[in-house]
Design a protein around this motif. Sequence first.
Motif, mmCIF file in Angstrom:
data_model
loop_
_atom_site.group_PDB
_atom_site.id
_atom_site.type_symbol
_atom_site.label_atom_id
_atom_site.label_comp_id
_atom_site.label_asym_id
_atom_site.label_seq_id
_atom_site.Cartn_x
_atom_site.Cartn_y
_atom_site.Cartn_z
ATOM 1 N N ALA A 287 4.664 57.669 78.130
ATOM 2 C CA ALA A 287 5.857 57.225 77.408
ATOM 3 C C ALA A 287 5.805 57.697 75.958
ATOM 4 O O ALA A 287 6.818 58.131 75.392
ATOM 5 N N ALA A 288 4.627 57.610 75.349
ATOM 6 C CA ALA A 288 4.492 58.054 73.960
ATOM 7 C C ALA A 288 4.767 59.549 73.839
ATOM 8 O O ALA A 288 5.502 59.993 72.947
ATOM 9 N N MET A 289 4.201 60.347 74.735
ATOM 10 C CA MET A 289 4.410 61.791 74.671
ATOM 11 C C MET A 289 5.856 62.158 75.023
ATOM 12 O O MET A 289 6.424 63.102 74.478
ATOM 13 N N GLY A 290 6.459 61.417 75.930
ATOM 14 C CA GLY A 290 7.864 61.647 76.245
ATOM 15 C C GLY A 290 8.752 61.348 75.058
ATOM 16 O O GLY A 290 9.742 62.048 74.799
ATOM 17 N N THR A 291 8.413 60.310 74.313
ATOM 18 C CA THR A 291 9.168 59.983 73.101
ATOM 19 C C THR A 291 9.044 61.097 72.074
ATOM 20 O O THR A 291 10.025 61.466 71.401
ATOM 21 N N VAL A 292 7.836 61.665 71.948
ATOM 22 C CA VAL A 292 7.643 62.805 71.048
ATOM 23 C C VAL A 292 8.551 63.965 71.468
ATOM 24 O O VAL A 292 9.190 64.617 70.632
ATOM 25 N N THR A 306 6.259 67.279 65.449
ATOM 26 C CA THR A 306 4.826 67.337 65.142
ATOM 27 C C THR A 306 4.376 66.090 64.388
ATOM 28 O O THR A 306 3.282 65.589 64.606
ATOM 29 N N ARG A 307 5.241 65.590 63.475
ATOM 30 C CA ARG A 307 4.881 64.345 62.778
ATOM 31 C C ARG A 307 4.771 63.193 63.784
ATOM 32 O O ARG A 307 3.844 62.381 63.730
ATOM 33 N N ALA A 335 -0.460 69.721 75.854
ATOM 34 C CA ALA A 335 0.780 70.346 76.326
ATOM 35 C C ALA A 335 1.918 70.098 75.339
ATOM 36 O O ALA A 335 2.684 71.021 75.005
ATOM 37 N N THR A 336 2.036 68.868 74.854
ATOM 38 C CA THR A 336 3.089 68.558 73.884
ATOM 39 C C THR A 336 2.883 69.343 72.598
ATOM 40 O O THR A 336 3.833 69.910 72.029
ATOM 41 N N GLY A 337 1.641 69.409 72.130
ATOM 42 C CA GLY A 337 1.357 70.186 70.933
ATOM 43 C C GLY A 337 1.646 71.665 71.121
ATOM 44 O O GLY A 337 2.200 72.325 70.234
ATOM 45 N N GLY A 338 1.284 72.206 72.270
ATOM 46 C CA GLY A 338 1.564 73.610 72.547
ATOM 47 C C GLY A 338 3.048 73.911 72.544
ATOM 48 O O GLY A 338 3.498 74.928 71.994
ATOM 49 N N ILE A 339 3.831 73.018 73.149
ATOM 50 C CA ILE A 339 5.278 73.226 73.207
ATOM 51 C C ILE A 339 5.899 73.151 71.816
ATOM 52 O O ILE A 339 6.808 73.920 71.477
ATOM 53 N N LEU A 340 5.405 72.229 70.978
ATOM 54 C CA LEU A 340 5.972 72.065 69.639
ATOM 55 C C LEU A 340 5.526 73.164 68.679
ATOM 56 O O LEU A 340 6.320 73.643 67.849
ATOM 57 N N LEU A 341 4.256 73.583 68.754
ATOM 58 C CA LEU A 341 3.699 74.496 67.759
ATOM 59 C C LEU A 341 3.759 75.965 68.176
ATOM 60 O O LEU A 341 3.989 76.844 67.341
ATOM 61 N N LEU A 342 3.526 76.247 69.454
ATOM 62 C CA LEU A 342 3.434 77.634 69.902
ATOM 63 C C LEU A 342 4.727 78.162 70.498
ATOM 64 O O LEU A 342 5.115 79.316 70.240
ATOM 65 N N ALA A 343 5.389 77.343 71.316
ATOM 66 C CA ALA A 343 6.557 77.833 72.046
ATOM 67 C C ALA A 343 7.648 78.387 71.131
ATOM 68 O O ALA A 343 8.224 79.446 71.441
ATOM 69 N N PRO A 344 7.992 77.740 69.997
ATOM 70 C CA PRO A 344 9.050 78.321 69.161
ATOM 71 C C PRO A 344 8.705 79.717 68.635
ATOM 72 O O PRO A 344 9.575 80.596 68.562
ATOM 73 N N VAL A 345 7.444 79.936 68.252
ATOM 74 C CA VAL A 345 7.029 81.252 67.738
ATOM 75 C C VAL A 345 7.119 82.296 68.847
ATOM 76 O O VAL A 345 7.626 83.414 68.631
ATOM 77 N N PRO A 365 6.608 76.936 79.350
ATOM 78 C CA PRO A 365 5.447 76.767 80.251
ATOM 79 C C PRO A 365 4.247 77.609 79.840
ATOM 80 O O PRO A 365 3.097 77.210 80.054
ATOM 81 N N LEU A 366 4.496 78.773 79.216
ATOM 82 C CA LEU A 366 3.386 79.620 78.783
ATOM 83 C C LEU A 366 2.587 78.918 77.683
ATOM 84 O O LEU A 366 1.349 78.887 77.723
ATOM 85 N N ALA A 367 3.273 78.329 76.716
ATOM 86 C CA ALA A 367 2.586 77.637 75.633
ATOM 87 C C ALA A 367 1.820 76.427 76.149
ATOM 88 O O ALA A 367 0.675 76.179 75.749
ATOM 89 N N ALA A 368 2.453 75.652 77.026
ATOM 90 C CA ALA A 368 1.781 74.472 77.582
ATOM 91 C C ALA A 368 0.548 74.879 78.382
ATOM 92 O O ALA A 368 -0.506 74.238 78.303
ATOM 93 N N GLN A 369 0.662 75.969 79.149
ATOM 94 C CA GLN A 369 -0.461 76.406 79.973
ATOM 95 C C GLN A 369 -1.628 76.886 79.120
ATOM 96 O O GLN A 369 -2.789 76.551 79.378
ATOM 97 N N VAL A 370 -1.349 77.664 78.093
ATOM 98 C CA VAL A 370 -2.422 78.152 77.221
ATOM 99 C C VAL A 370 -3.124 76.989 76.537
ATOM 100 O O VAL A 370 -4.358 76.952 76.433
#
Length: 755
Positions: A287-292, A306-307, A335-345, A365-370
Amino acid sequence: MPDLRAVGLGVGAWTGALLVLVLPGRVALVAVLVVVAGAGLLVVRRTLAAAWLGPVAALAAVAGVAALQQTLVATSPLAVLAEDGAIVTLRMEITSDVRVVAGQYGDLQVARADVTHVEGRGSAWELDAPVVVMAGEDWPRPELGTTLVTTARLVPADDDVAALVRPTGDPRVVGEPDVWWDAAAAVRRSVRASVAGRDADARELVPALVVGDDGGLDEALADDFRTTGLTHLLAVSGTNLTLVVGFVIILARWVGVRGRWLHVLAALGIAGFVLTARAEPSVVRAAAMGTVALVGMGANGRSRGTRCLGVAVLGLLLVSPSLAVSAGFALSALATGGILLLAPVWRDALVRWTPRWVAEAVSVPLAAQVACTPVVAALSGQVSLVAVAANLLAAPAVAPATVLGLAGGLLGLVWAPLGVLVAAPAAWSAGWIISVARWGADVPTAAVDWGTSPVALVVLTALCVLSVPLAPRLLRRPGTTLACTGLLVAVMLVRPPSPGWPPDGWVLAMCDVGQGDGLVLRAGPRSGVVVDAGPDPALMDACLDRLRITDVPLVVLTHFHADHVDGVAGVYDDRRVGAVESTWLLEPEDGVRSVEDAAGGDPGVAAYGETRSFGAVTLQAVWPEPGGGAGDAGESGPNNASVVLVAEVEGIRILLTGDVEPSAQRSLARDLPGLRVDVLKVPHHGSRHQDLDWLTSLGARVALVSVGADNDYGHPAPDLLAALTAAGSRVWRTDLSGDVGVVVREGGVGVVGRG
């Protein structure tokens, strides 16, 4: 630009929890003090900005909470009583659903609970302590939220709980579940009812997608989900909450809800999701990660997301520091961090030459997987090559399967036919996801074995970190992107041979299938007789692939315990399979059903005393006699009814003993006086219950023990190993050597380990 100081809060909190949970108490205290003092010194010298003291404060705070919780659990009256194995009377509330797991002497019911009152050894205490209940299969199954009183024996626990509770009598219910738990249970039942008429796999997958209820999912299908990197769909995750609450918000906007009422509705949706999926630590984490994720979808989403991620990790660990060593927590946060930090770049790099929707579909999915790959490899020993493609193909079906599955369940509470109608597209969507998982798992090289050693994981982590700056450079150019994609496809479509495996001249392979038996007798090129199939279809299939077996003229399942038959579906994967035979005793029923489902019919009974040939393999079943094999009191009937085979391949004489126990071994000694063999498959994974006189009289030069690493049965027994070694046998074990091959060496017997 993301605020890395907020991410630092989460990293600091995580580090603090790990220091306390992993290191010994005094070492952890010293480590925390060194970090805090060092950071303070750097700030005083103005080497470090004062703003970075936030992560250090988070580290200290979470470390303190973790140490306090450890102290409270360790000094709890329950922990003290458990050290003495005391029998007590408990009042407790069940705080999780009951799970049924296989135990050494039958199935066990396992659930978490909070104990509020305990009486024992002439004293009574009021307290609030977490425990794990482990009851026999005949114990009444309590619903989540039930308060009960029972007598039980306390056993010391290694987990974050005060004790293990082993009930010794029937419970007395003193409090029924609260109304919200009843409502949540009704929704879960309605979700299942709305898809009850669908395909067997689809009707199990829909509840898994909606509320993480995967109890009835076929194990072979679950293996396919693991291989293809889709396992996150089978558990409650942030994706579930994002889809459900996001749909509620969209619907609310459509009917005119605006402003703060949208936030209220979102909060109610999150609370309802947590209750329906069960308010366990994994659900709260999801639930916490879904809220993020929901925050990240809004305006200025990357920075705000990210905050929110840093604060969410800090908050979760302050409440439950033990999450820091939870694989589910690590995968969700990464996975959440990868999607927020890597996926946009990475999306921006792809947008240079692809449509934006394609760039987003690939980059997420590529960012989450890495981000998750090192943790996944640590858990499975594999790196999936099809995960990104599988997630990309499955993604369009996840939302309708989840949202319409829940909608069908809710509407089914009002009128069952309406629920069935609305949930029908959910079942169709689930069918597509299942097809993707099976397709991905059938790719010749869907995953590569990586290993779980520290060196292997450090190398893999370094490669993933290296990909962060390298990926945008590759993705911004169509030539390099398409070349890398083509190379990956070529690797996936060609199954690489295991170097040096199978060994030249092999006659018998003992597969590393964990805590179970799976053996292959070489009948010819690409042909083998399979004796038992282990507990896991994927492991058995992989072993046969490594042996390059495509034709199986005979499968002999010595008996129907799960560790010998649950992997039989793996034998059928892309192979021609002839007859399937087993013992006359059709117990346990679950094992018999597993074999019938895989084989498409009833297994035959191994012909006692008859000698048969299958290519280079000659077989004779020497046990059990028809109707025999019950054994002494206290022994397992199915074990003693195991089919025992004497085989001969290329002049090597082999005895395959299943799980026969001492009384059956004594009967075999009487029926087969003077029996001598070259190779002995040790009965029952090296259990201490053996007739050592008979086993050591066989003259075996090689003794094979099929056993799982770190099993909790004490297999193999040291006394047994010592006796076999003293009798002149070389002992080989799958937990130490992996797959083991018996080979012909200059007319004698040789052994090669693959591990």
